[in-house]
Structure formats: structure tokens, C-alpha cells
Design an enzyme around this catalytic site. Structure first.
Site, mmCIF file in Angstrom:
data_model
loop_
_atom_site.group_PDB
_atom_site.id
_atom_site.type_symbol
_atom_site.label_atom_id
_atom_site.label_comp_id
_atom_site.label_asym_id
_atom_site.label_seq_id
_atom_site.Cartn_x
_atom_site.Cartn_y
_atom_site.Cartn_z
ATOM 1 N N SER A 38 0.794 -1.237 0.000
ATOM 2 C CA SER A 38 0.000 0.000 0.000
ATOM 3 C C SER A 38 0.824 1.284 0.000
ATOM 4 C CB SER A 38 -0.959 0.010 1.195
ATOM 5 O OG SER A 38 -2.044 -0.853 0.948
ATOM 6 N N LYS A 63 -0.136 3.765 -2.566
ATOM 7 C CA LYS A 63 -1.164 4.803 -2.413
ATOM 8 C C LYS A 63 -0.566 6.200 -2.251
ATOM 9 C CE LYS A 63 -4.746 1.699 -0.602
ATOM 10 N NZ LYS A 63 -4.131 0.433 -0.196
ATOM 11 N N SER A 122 -5.857 3.416 4.419
ATOM 12 C CA SER A 122 -5.394 2.559 3.328
ATOM 13 C C SER A 122 -6.540 1.846 2.627
ATOM 14 C CB SER A 122 -4.374 1.531 3.854
ATOM 15 O OG SER A 122 -3.508 1.115 2.828
ATOM 16 N N LYS A 128 3.172 6.480 5.481
ATOM 17 C CA LYS A 128 2.193 5.526 4.948
ATOM 18 C C LYS A 128 2.622 4.112 5.318
ATOM 19 C CE LYS A 128 -1.426 4.250 2.626
ATOM 20 N NZ LYS A 128 -1.493 3.023 3.486
#
Length: 332
Positions: free
Chosen positions: A52, A55, A106, A212
């Protein structure tokens, strides 16, 4: 009056410092968050799944595309596999809320809804992501989806991923979203949701500005973190690291200890050539370890023409590789 030349001022090549013991992850990178320069790493150019952390680029691509407004959640978005913010098929949500759900929680459903909206289709948006990656020089990165779900061709590197966050944090809207500790969404139909950022260090470490998280069974734990302390700014990315919270903290502490924020050019007037002066309005500062300070070079470019006042450029290089360029006012 200080003197600068439109040529390399000095260049002393030293042996690189001995690499530090690798963190427990399969790959990691630490970069200067002001210049994007790699400070240290381990397997930092190995192409690996990033889960992820994808993202980061999804959000950056969305924000820079200018796509906004209310987005109708498609059946494909609502049923997206993996982590979710539990969107409802046919419901409408503003892009701002979906971007926060994307970065803080997420949400794969948020990723798909945003991608369909900005790109016209999932495939169209993935093309946008890859085109932007190519434009920004992320040569070891390829995206196959906006969420980071596993695909054998969906790969990047620790270094490229760190640079994703470096480029994205230069956008004020992205920075605001990625730095949020929490977000409350209040829908028109009474739907109220409160999201807390999954990045643990944003809540517990005062040096952490943004970041993140990511995870898939194939990629393992992936993590990107933007740190700032005493004016020093760094980005750390670890891939396939089961002890990432500790490794990021340890790497940040070590980097802040080993690197100084060095003024390599003071603000003021400089004599460039006979009859030509330059005015540097702000000092140029870069992160350097003690053994790197003599490996810095400078180059001043003077624009052609006979204008009395014009704008040139001052480039600072490390080991003959440009790391930062700023404007300098030329008087002649």
C-alpha cells in the site's frame, strides 16, 4: 565580498563511508527530504513489491490531476479486495474524504473510486500513474493498480518509493492529508465516520510529520516515514521489514546524529566574473556527514543577453551529481 565562479570550484573524491549494519528489512533507504539525495541504504535499488505504499503515488496523482467533487461509488470500488473504509455502492462521497480514507486507513475501495473518477477507468488511471512515475524519473517503478494489491509486475524499490514521498510532500494538499493524525467525515445523509492514521509513529514520535503503511503476504510489512528534527528532514522507507517501527526510529536517530545541516553557500552578494555580480537571497543548506563536506561543488549559470538584471541559477553538486538548484539574481 565572497567569490564564486561559473565553473566547478573544487572536487575532492573520498572513499565512501562504510555502510551501517542493515535494518532487519529486505530493503531500505534513507534520503534527504529537501534534495532527494540518497544518504544510506541496503538493497535500495532492488525491485520489490511495495504493497500500500503505492497509495502515496495514487494520492499524489489524484491531487495533481485536479479531480475533485463528489464521487459515486461503483460496484467494483465497493467490492474491492483487502483493506477498506466500507464505502457503499451507489453512495456519493467527496474526493477529500476518499483521499483521507486512502492515506489514513489505506482503503482499497477509496483507491478504486478515486482512480475511476480521475482516470475515466481503472486502466486509464494506472496509465496516469506510470506516466507520472516516468516523468519524475522513477525508472525502477511500475504500477498495475492504484491500491498495491499483489501483481507480479507491480514493483518498485526502497529508493524510488522514498522519492515518491519526497515529490508528493512538495504538494501542499498532499502534505496536509498525509500529515493528518485523524479525520472526521460527515456525510449529507447523516453518515459520520472518524478515521485515525494507521501510521503509529505519527501519534507517538514528535519528529514524524507524515507517512504511509503497507502490507500484503507477498510484500510483507512496508513503511514510509517523513521525519523532521532541528531543521533536518529525512524520509525512510523499509520493504519487507517485520520490525519496521523500531527500524525507522533507529535509522532516524542514527541519521540525525551522523548528518549536519550544512550551509554550503551563504546569502549575499558574490563576484561571479569581472563586472558581473550575483545576489543570493537565501542560504543554500544540505545534509552532509563530516567526510562529505569536501565533496561538494558549485556551478553558477549566467543567462545570455545584455540585460542589466537577470536571473541565473546556482547548482550544488555532490560527487559531481547535482542535488539542489536555486535562483541567483545577476547584475552586469
Amino acid at each position: 565580498m565572497r567569490r564564486a565562479f561559473a565553473v566547478v570550484l573544487f572536487l575532492v573524491v573520498l572513499f565512501a563511508a562504510t555502510p551501517k549494519e542493515a535494518a532487519s528489512g529486505q530493503a531500505w533507504a534513507v534520503i534527504d527530504a529537501e534534495t532527494g539525495r540518497l544518504l544510506q541504504g541496503h538493497n535500495e535499488n532492488a525491485r520489490l513489491p511495495i504493497a500500500s505504499l503505492t497509495k502515496i503515488w495514487t494520492a499524489f496523482t489524484i491531487v495533481e490531476s485536479g479531480a475533485s467533487g463528489d464521487i459515486t461509488i461503483s460496484p467494483e470500488a465497493a467490492s474491492a479486495e483487502g483493506s477498506s473504509i466500507y464505502t457503499v455502492q451507489g453512495a456519493k462521497m467527496p474526493s477529500e474524504a476518499l483521499l483521507h480514507g486512502l492515506m489514513l486507513r489505506s482503503g482499497n475501495d477509496a483507491a478504486y473510486a478515486l482512480a475511476e473518477h480521475a482516470g475515466g477507468s481503472l486502466e486509464g488511471f494506472v496509465d496516469m500513474m506510470n506516466e507520472k512515475a516516468l516523468y519524475f524519473g522513477l525508472k525502477d517503478t511500475k504500477f498495475m493498480n492504484p491500491s498495491g494489491l499483489h501483481h507480479e509486475e507491480h514493483l518498485s524499490t526502497a529508493y524510488d518509493t522514498a522519492k515518491m514521498l519526497y515529490f508528493a510532500m512538495q504538494n501542499d494538499e498532499f502534505k496536509k492529508i498525509a500529515s493528518s493524525k485523524s479525520y472526521i467525515y460527515k456525510g449529507k445523509d447523516g453518515d459520520v465516520r472518524s478515521w485515525s492514521n494507521k501510521h503509529r509513529l505519527i501519534h507517538t514520535n514528535p519528529d514524524v510529520v507524515a507517512g504511509k503503511t503497507g502490507f500484503t503476504k507477498v510484500a510483507g510489512r512496508t513503511l514510509a516515514t517523513y521525519f523532521e528534527r532541528d531543521g533536518k528532514k529525512i524520509i525512510i522507507v523499509t520493504l519487507n521489514d517485520g520490525d519496521d517501527w523500531k527500524d525507522h526510529t533507529d535509522l532516524a536517530n542514527q541519521t540525525f546524529k551522523d548528518y549536519d545541516l550544512v550551509t554550503v553557500a551563504k546569502k549575499g552578494k558574490y563576484s561571479i566574473l569581472p563586472g558581473v555580480e550575483g545576489q543570493l537571497d537565501e542560504p543554500i543548506k544540505v545534509l552532509l556527514s563530516p567526510d562529505e563536506k569536501e565533496r561538494i561543488t558549485h556551478f553558477v549559470r549566467i543567462p545570455r543577453g545584455k540585460e542589466k538584471i537577470s536571473t541565473g541559477s546556482w547548482t550544488v553538486s555532490f560527487d559531481n551529481q547535482p542535488i539542489i538548484t536555486t535562483d541567483i539574481t545577476i547584475h552586469q
